[in-house]
Structure formats: C-alpha cells, structure tokens
Design a protein around this motif. Structure first.
Motif, PDB file in Angstrom:
ATOM      1  N   LYS A 232       0.810  -1.214   0.000  1.00  0.00           N
ATOM      2  CA  LYS A 232       0.000   0.000   0.000  1.00  0.00           C
ATOM      3  C   LYS A 232       0.850   1.275   0.000  1.00  0.00           C
ATOM      4  O   LYS A 232       0.307   2.377  -0.065  1.00  0.00           O
ATOM      5  N   MET A 233       2.162   1.108   0.056  1.00  0.00           N
ATOM      6  CA  MET A 233       3.052   2.256  -0.124  1.00  0.00           C
ATOM      7  C   MET A 233       3.172   2.641  -1.596  1.00  0.00           C
ATOM      8  O   MET A 233       3.617   3.741  -1.918  1.00  0.00           O
ATOM      9  N   TYR A 234       2.803   1.719  -2.476  1.00  0.00           N
ATOM     10  CA  TYR A 234       2.996   1.952  -3.905  1.00  0.00           C
ATOM     11  C   TYR A 234       1.761   2.602  -4.511  1.00  0.00           C
ATOM     12  O   TYR A 234       0.779   1.938  -4.861  1.00  0.00           O
ATOM     13  N   ASN A 235       1.825   3.916  -4.631  1.00  0.00           N
ATOM     14  CA  ASN A 235       0.712   4.690  -5.178  1.00  0.00           C
ATOM     15  C   ASN A 235       1.263   5.648  -6.233  1.00  0.00           C
ATOM     16  O   ASN A 235       1.655   6.772  -5.928  1.00  0.00           O
ATOM     17  N   PRO A 236       1.329   5.198  -7.482  1.00  0.00           N
ATOM     18  CA  PRO A 236       1.883   6.056  -8.542  1.00  0.00           C
ATOM     19  C   PRO A 236       0.891   7.141  -8.980  1.00  0.00           C
ATOM     20  O   PRO A 236      -0.308   6.896  -9.089  1.00  0.00           O
ATOM     21  N   PHE A 237       1.434   8.341  -9.193  1.00  0.00           N
ATOM     22  CA  PHE A 237       0.637   9.478  -9.669  1.00  0.00           C
ATOM     23  C   PHE A 237       1.455  10.261 -10.687  1.00  0.00           C
ATOM     24  O   PHE A 237       2.690  10.331 -10.573  1.00  0.00           O
ATOM     25  N   PRO A 238       0.801  10.887 -11.662  1.00  0.00           N
ATOM     26  CA  PRO A 238       1.525  11.822 -12.532  1.00  0.00           C
ATOM     27  C   PRO A 238       2.114  12.958 -11.707  1.00  0.00           C
ATOM     28  O   PRO A 238       1.444  13.494 -10.811  1.00  0.00           O
ATOM     29  N   LEU A 239       3.359  13.317 -11.982  1.00  0.00           N
ATOM     30  CA  LEU A 239       3.988  14.404 -11.230  1.00  0.00           C
ATOM     31  C   LEU A 239       3.186  15.692 -11.348  1.00  0.00           C
ATOM     32  O   LEU A 239       3.047  16.435 -10.368  1.00  0.00           O
ATOM     33  N   ALA A 240       2.647  15.946 -12.506  1.00  0.00           N
ATOM     34  CA  ALA A 240       1.869  17.172 -12.701  1.00  0.00           C
ATOM     35  C   ALA A 240       0.669  17.217 -11.757  1.00  0.00           C
ATOM     36  O   ALA A 240       0.335  18.271 -11.205  1.00  0.00           O
ATOM     37  N   ASP A 241       0.040  16.064 -11.528  1.00  0.00           N
ATOM     38  CA  ASP A 241      -1.122  16.017 -10.627  1.00  0.00           C
ATOM     39  C   ASP A 241      -0.698  16.252  -9.176  1.00  0.00           C
ATOM     40  O   ASP A 241      -1.415  16.914  -8.405  1.00  0.00           O
ATOM     41  N   VAL A 242       0.452  15.718  -8.808  1.00  0.00           N
ATOM     42  CA  VAL A 242       0.945  15.907  -7.436  1.00  0.00           C
ATOM     43  C   VAL A 242       1.330  17.364  -7.218  1.00  0.00           C
ATOM     44  O   VAL A 242       1.004  17.962  -6.183  1.00  0.00           O
ATOM     45  N   ASP A 243       2.010  17.918  -8.193  1.00  0.00           N
ATOM     46  CA  ASP A 243       2.418  19.323  -8.072  1.00  0.00           C
ATOM     47  C   ASP A 243       1.197  20.232  -7.957  1.00  0.00           C
ATOM     48  O   ASP A 243       1.227  21.257  -7.265  1.00  0.00           O
ATOM     49  N   ALA A 244       0.116  19.845  -8.618  1.00  0.00           N
ATOM     50  CA  ALA A 244      -1.106  20.660  -8.585  1.00  0.00           C
ATOM     51  C   ALA A 244      -1.800  20.614  -7.228  1.00  0.00           C
ATOM     52  O   ALA A 244      -2.691  21.424  -6.954  1.00  0.00           O
ATOM     53  N   LYS A 245      -1.380  19.679  -6.377  1.00  0.00           N
ATOM     54  CA  LYS A 245      -2.010  19.547  -5.058  1.00  0.00           C
ATOM     55  C   LYS A 245      -1.561  20.647  -4.096  1.00  0.00           C
ATOM     56  O   LYS A 245      -2.147  20.822  -3.030  1.00  0.00           O
ATOM     57  N   THR A 246      -0.492  21.374  -4.431  1.00  0.00           N
ATOM     58  CA  THR A 246      -0.066  22.499  -3.609  1.00  0.00           C
ATOM     59  C   THR A 246       0.170  23.719  -4.477  1.00  0.00           C
ATOM     60  O   THR A 246       0.891  23.651  -5.477  1.00  0.00           O
ATOM     61  N   THR A 247      -0.455  24.827  -4.103  1.00  0.00           N
ATOM     62  CA  THR A 247      -0.260  26.063  -4.860  1.00  0.00           C
ATOM     63  C   THR A 247       0.976  26.819  -4.384  1.00  0.00           C
ATOM     64  O   THR A 247       1.373  27.805  -5.008  1.00  0.00           O
ATOM     65  N   GLN A 248       1.589  26.349  -3.293  1.00  0.00           N
ATOM     66  CA  GLN A 248       2.679  27.112  -2.686  1.00  0.00           C
ATOM     67  C   GLN A 248       4.069  26.560  -2.997  1.00  0.00           C
ATOM     68  O   GLN A 248       5.038  27.307  -3.014  1.00  0.00           O
ATOM     69  N   LEU A 249       4.191  25.251  -3.242  1.00  0.00           N
ATOM     70  CA  LEU A 249       5.500  24.661  -3.525  1.00  0.00           C
ATOM     71  C   LEU A 249       5.615  24.292  -4.997  1.00  0.00           C
ATOM     72  O   LEU A 249       4.689  23.730  -5.571  1.00  0.00           O
ATOM     73  N   ASP A 250       6.758  24.601  -5.581  1.00  0.00           N
ATOM     74  CA  ASP A 250       7.048  24.197  -6.957  1.00  0.00           C
ATOM     75  C   ASP A 250       7.843  22.888  -6.892  1.00  0.00           C
ATOM     76  O   ASP A 250       9.073  22.881  -6.981  1.00  0.00           O
ATOM     77  N   LEU A 251       7.127  21.785  -6.724  1.00  0.00           N
ATOM     78  CA  LEU A 251       7.801  20.499  -6.576  1.00  0.00           C
ATOM     79  C   LEU A 251       8.526  20.087  -7.855  1.00  0.00           C
ATOM     80  O   LEU A 251       9.630  19.543  -7.807  1.00  0.00           O
ATOM     81  N   THR A 252       7.930  20.360  -9.005  1.00  0.00           N
ATOM     82  CA  THR A 252       8.575  20.001 -10.275  1.00  0.00           C
ATOM     83  C   THR A 252       9.893  20.743 -10.439  1.00  0.00           C
ATOM     84  O   THR A 252      10.904  20.149 -10.831  1.00  0.00           O
ATOM     85  N   GLY A 253       9.900  22.006 -10.099  1.00  0.00           N
ATOM     86  CA  GLY A 253      11.133  22.780 -10.203  1.00  0.00           C
ATOM     87  C   GLY A 253      12.217  22.247  -9.278  1.00  0.00           C
ATOM     88  O   GLY A 253      13.394  22.149  -9.670  1.00  0.00           O
ATOM     89  N   ALA A 254      11.835  21.905  -8.050  1.00  0.00           N
ATOM     90  CA  ALA A 254      12.811  21.375  -7.090  1.00  0.00           C
ATOM     91  C   ALA A 254      13.346  20.024  -7.567  1.00  0.00           C
ATOM     92  O   ALA A 254      14.551  19.753  -7.464  1.00  0.00           O
ATOM     93  N   ILE A 255      12.466  19.187  -8.102  1.00  0.00           N
ATOM     94  CA  ILE A 255      12.890  17.870  -8.586  1.00  0.00           C
ATOM     95  C   ILE A 255      13.859  18.007  -9.753  1.00  0.00           C
ATOM     96  O   ILE A 255      14.864  17.286  -9.835  1.00  0.00           O
TER      97      ILE A 255
END
Length: 652
Positions: A232-255
C-alpha cells in the motif's frame, strides 16, 4: 528426515547462557523458565533502555571496537585503508569536546539564519532544491529508490515528514503517553532554542508554532500499523497532478534541480497527506512551518555541538525509551563516528573478527536452510501445484549476503575530513555528499550489490525489492551460533534467524513480490484466499495479548510473526535431520536468544511502533504452534503452555 537418534528421555540442559533453567516451569512459561534466573540479576545500564540477548552482542562489539579504536587513535593500529584514516580523523574530532565548547553554537547558526530569513513560500521555492541537498527540514521528503513494480529501475518517491510523537496513534485524545511526552518535548525544545541565543519568550513561541504545524500533519499520515503493509506504499501518480495539489511549492522545479529531470510519474507512500498539503501550506501557516523547520534543525544538530547541547538534546529521546542517562562522551563520539563511516567500520570488523572462512561456513548454513525450505515447499499440502512452483522459483532466485560486502561502497572515498573545520561542519559536508550521491542514482541501473546494514550491526534482514537475505557478521555469534553449542542449539538460534529471513519472502508482504523483487501476484486466487485466512489466524493469535500495561497489535506484528513461525518450524526440521538431535536444547536456545529486560517506557514504545512482537511473546507463543514442543517437554492440556491442536497456526 532422520528421527532415529531422537528420544524424549534425553537429559534436559540445565543451563542457558550460564544460568540454570527452571525445569519446573517449562510447561508453564518457557521464556521465564529459561530466562527467569538471568532476569533476577540483570540490570539495565543507565545509558540503555534494555539489556539482554541482542543488546549484549551490541555491547560486546562496542567494547571490542572501542578498544581497537583507542589503539588506532594512539598510533598503535595503522589504518588499513584511506577510508579508515578519514574515520580516525572524524573520531578524533568527535572526542574533542574542548573544541566543541570553543565552537559553541556558531556552526549551527548559519542554518538557523537561513530559515529565519525566509519571507514567504516564494522565497522558500527559490531555495527549495538547495534545501533538499542540504538536508534541512521540508514539508515534503523526496527520495530515489527502486520502483516497486520495476526494480531494475529507480523511481522518485515523495512522502510526508516525521512526526514529533512516535506514531499517529499518540495524537488521539485518549492517549495518555502524549500527555506525558509533549511537555518533555516542549521543555527540551525551548531549552535548545535558548542555547542557540533565543529569548525564553521567543523560544516558547517558536515551539508552540512548531507543535501546531506538527499537529496539523498528524491526521493525514499513516500509523505504524498502516505503514506495515508494504504494497500500500505503492501509489503512482503523474507528477503534474501531485504538483497541482499544492499552490505554494514548486515540486517540479525542485525535482529538476535535484535529478536534472522531471519524471512523468512519482510514487506517494502516503497520498492522503498530499491531498491535505494545500490546506497545510498556506500563507497564514507560514510562520508555523518556519518554526517547525527551526525546531527540527536544532534537534538534528545537537549531537555535534557542545556537551550541554548533547545532554539537553537527548532528553526527549531518553524519555521515550525510559533511558536514565545519556551515553558517556566517549561512547557518544564512538557511535557518531562509526555511524558516519558505517561500512568502513563494518569492513574492519568483518575481516578481523569474522573472516572469509566463517563467511563461507555461514553461507553453507544458509544454503542448507534454503534447501530445507525448498523441501517444505515441495511437500506443502495447501498450495496448488502452480503456486508451489512459483514459490520454489522465488526461493531459488533468493540472493544471499553473509558477513560483509566484498568491497567498501565507493561513496566513502568521497568522505574527507577537514581537521581545521568543526565537527558539525564536517558532518554537514559528509551529509551533503551522501545526499547528492543519493539523487545521482536517478537514471542509473539499480545497484543490487548494495548493503543496507554494516557488518558490525547486530541484525539481519530480507529485502522484498531485491529478493535478498542479508546476515551481517555481528549476529553470527553466541548465543545465536557457536561451535561450543550443539547442532540443535545452533538451529534454535541462528538457524531460526536464517529461516526467519527466508520466511519473509513468503509473509503477508513478501508474498506479494516475485523472484525479481517486483510487486506481482504469483498466487492462484484460491491459494491467496487461503493464505490470507492463515495470516488472519496469526493476527488473531497475537492480537490483544496483555503486555506492559498495553495490548499487542496483531496487525502491526503479523509479518514478523509469520516469519518467526516459518523460521522456527523450518529450523526445527533442520535440527531433526542432523546426525545428533537434542530438541530440548533447540527450544531452550530459542527462548534464550529472546531474553530481554527493558524499561516500561521502552516496552510500551515498541508496542506502539515496532513490527515485532515483544521478545517474551516471540519465545512463548510460537512454540505452542509446534507439535514437537509438546512431545519434547510432555506438555499437557492442563499446562499454561498448551494450545489446542485446532488453534495452532501453521503456515510454512
């Protein structure tokens, strides 16, 4: 299986590791019969939370290596390689408490100032990649690990940070431990901040804000019980969808800054946390986040600063485990240095105190145990032919690692100690090298030769994503294994440990991974349903048992209990097939290796977060499932160790 040498009238061993066995109690309480006399005289050292079988080995290795490293520092022992030379430099620095006092809090201050200087989330985003590479606290953690469905390649995992209290369950309103622990954490954190130069009022505000942010995280993360279900640790998501979950952090840029790539997919072990992320990371909550980062950073640095920082910084951790006092300065320096140069120290220990001959001997033992396991799989009565064949293939593909790696990880060649810099600065530099190396794995083939434990670690493990079992040199000694012990006693010790790790390949977690370490259902539907019923029986056998004023969580401990059951059963078969058979010695040494005396606080902590059942129950409950235990000690239905045949759980 040859039983011709076995007799139920054998002479009962009267000693277990030097202490007499209470023969009158064997059918009443095996653990107490074997370990009671030891427990009466055993004392828990002030800088320990427990003593006993495993901890005795840890203490012995500590004593041995500290003596050797005294010679290393004195010039009586020459470093065997360049990495050992750098370890010597770090150990010297760690022991120099006068220099630590002179440096004071100055080495930590630049990192606190970085956090204090953050104005808003835009400012944090501008430095987010640097923050990850520096190892500073962030509200999202990122790691590069094998993809659980394609273990030849790495995946990017995004996860939640750790909590202040040991587990999510501590945040329940009716949890009494939190009421005791949070005030201690609060006092500790406030004292540390004051040592950093903050006023009492400012420290109080910072800690209150940090606790507020931590309390907001808690409802959205998994408990230890939930985390124990690996798949149950294995939960794949598109990075774009994960990044959209926060308006404050630029996760894609950091990655992109970390791995110079933006993968289409990332894995979220705790997706509910990311669903809540936008509600946590708001402008109104920014000061709480900053304070949380400050408190974490101060705690992280305490072990490398002054003696007062070290003593105060350990107060909360000692309260968690019931440890009465801090380690001595010398021990603290030893563990800090050996922890940093783990494989270097492990290589020294393994080659000097274990050696290639012992390595080959123990590998032969492992191969014997895998052969026993294979015979058991072939004759298994509840698996269908199709599933049984797949299980045997997985067993045959099992990678075996014994003693110590053939060579030290090349990463350690990069660890260079600057004699003119502070201990804190050297450790920070090494940490940044290790973090950078971790992210450099992206796009590279998965390194299956890598060890996750150093050879001087008293433990062993099974890795489902590598389908491998690993036995560091440190555990391969008495009472687990010794030429002075009978074959049966060794099988009750190290034999059961070896088979335990093999069994993890077929526990409720490992059974969901194939021979290559990928999540892949290789079971028929009916076999899987039956296995789940057996796993539930193991849950039920342990669930709710009273211990240390609390109750055992059967779901939390099920994987380890399945492995214990399979390991003990398999080792028993091996013992019975040896040329000399003494099943009394087998069961007595099984109970002996689990001897443990611990503080109440530590036992209760383990009940909340540890996937293993309490040591006493590991010794007592599992033997009740084995018919040979009853014939060996003539256990009758009126005895407390008796369990009705239809209640005995038998899986592997």
């Amino acid at each position: 299986m040859r039983l011709d040498n076995y007799s139920s009238n054998q002479t009962l061993p009267t000693m277990a590791s030097g202490f007499p066995v209470d023969t009158d109690r064997l059918t009443d309480d095996l653990y107490e019969a074997v370990n009671g006399k030891w427990a009466e005289q055993a004392t828990i050292p002030g800088d320990h939370s427990s003593t006993g079988g495993f901890m005795d080995l840890v203490d012995n290795i500590e004593h041995t290596l500290m003596a050797d490293f005294d010679d290393l520092l004195a010039g009586k022992l020459t470093p065997g390689n360049a990495e050992m030379g750098e370890f010597k430099k770090l150990y010297t620095l760690a022991l120099n408490f006068d220099q630590r006092e002179e440096n004071g809090v100055a080495p930590l201050k630049p990192y606190l100032e970085k956090i204090e200087g953050l104005r808003d989330f835009a400012d944090l985003n501008a430095h987010l990649t640097e923050w990850f590479l520096t190892g500073l606290s962030t509200p999202v953690t990122i790691s590069v690990d094998p993809d659980m469905k394609d273990t030849d390649h790495y995946a990017l995992y995004l996860d939640a940070p750790s909590l202040i209290l040991p587990d999510k369950t501590y945040y329940a309103k009716d949890n009494p431990a939190a009421k005791q622990l949070l005030p201690i954490f609060t006092t500790t954190a406030e004292k540390l901040l004051q040592l950093c130069g903050y006023s009492a009022d400012r420290a109080q505000t910072i800690v209150a804000q940090a606790k507020a942010f931590d309390a907001q995280i808690a409802p959205h993360v998994k408990s230890a019980e939930e985390s124990a279900d690996y798949v149950k640790m294995y939960n794949p998501f598109p990075l774009a969808d994960v990044d959209a979950k926060t308006t404050q952090l630029d996760l894609t840029g950091a990655i992109k800054g970390l791995i110079h790539d933006a993968p289409a997919q990332v894995i979220l072990p705790q997706p509910t946390y990311f669903d809540a992320l936008d509600s946590l990371l708001t402008p109104d909550n920014f000061e709480n986040l900053k304070s949380w980062m400050l408190v974490n950073t101060v705690f992280d640095g305490t072990g490398a600063l002054t003696e007062e920082f070290r003593q105060v910084g350990g107060t909360y951790r000692r309260a968690l485990s019931g440890q009465k006092e801090a380690r001595s300065q010398k021990k603290a320096a030893y563990y800090l240095a050996t922890g940093t140069f783990g494989q270097v120290v492990g290589d020294y220990y393994g080659r000097k105190y274990f050696g290639e001959k012992a390595k080959a001997d123990v590998r032969d033992m492992v191969l014997k145990m895998t052969a026993v396991y294979q015979r058991r799989l072939k004759t298994n009565t509840w698996l269908s032919a199709a599933t049984r064949e797949k299980a045997i293939v997985k067993l045959q593909k099992l990678t075996i690692k014994v003693g110590y790696p053939d060579e030290i990880d090349p990463l350690y060649q990069q660890f260079k100690i600057d004699d003119h810099a502070s201990l804190f600065e050297n450790l920070q530099h090494i940490s940044e090298i290790a973090i950078k190396h971790h992210f450099s794995r992206w796009g590279q083939p998965v390194d299956r030769k890598r060890w996750d434990m150093s050879a001087n670690t008293v433990n062993a493990y099974y890795s489902p994503d590598n389908n491998e079992i690993v036995f560091p040199a440190a555990i391969l000694q008495k009472p687990f294994y010794s030429l002075d012990q009978s074959s049966s006693a060794n099988y009750g010790g190290i034999g059961a440990v070896i088979a335990h790790e093999i069994s993890h390949a077929f526990d409720n977690n490992g059974s969901q991974f194939d021979e290559f370490g990928n999540i892949n259902n290789w079971w028929t539907d009916s076999d899987l349903a039956h296995f789940k019923d057996l796993a539930q029986a193991m849950i039920d056998e342990f669930d709710g048992i009273d211990f240390a004023g609390q109750k055992v969580n059967g779901k939390l401990t099920v994987s380890e209990n399945i492995a214990d059951a399979g390991g003990l059963s398999c080792a028993l078969e091996a013992a019975k097939s040896a040329s000399e058979i003494d099943l009394k010695a087998f069961f007595i040494n099984w109970a002996n290796v689990w001897r443990m005396k611990a503080t109440t606080e530590y036992m209760q902590l383990l009940l909340s977060i540890d996937v293993h059942a309490p040591a006493k129950l590991r010794a007592n409950v599992q033997v009740k499932n084995l018919d040979d235990f009853y014939t060996t000690f003539d256990v009758k239905p009126t005895d407390k160790m008796y369990l009705a045949p239809d209640k005995r759980v038998k899986i592997w």
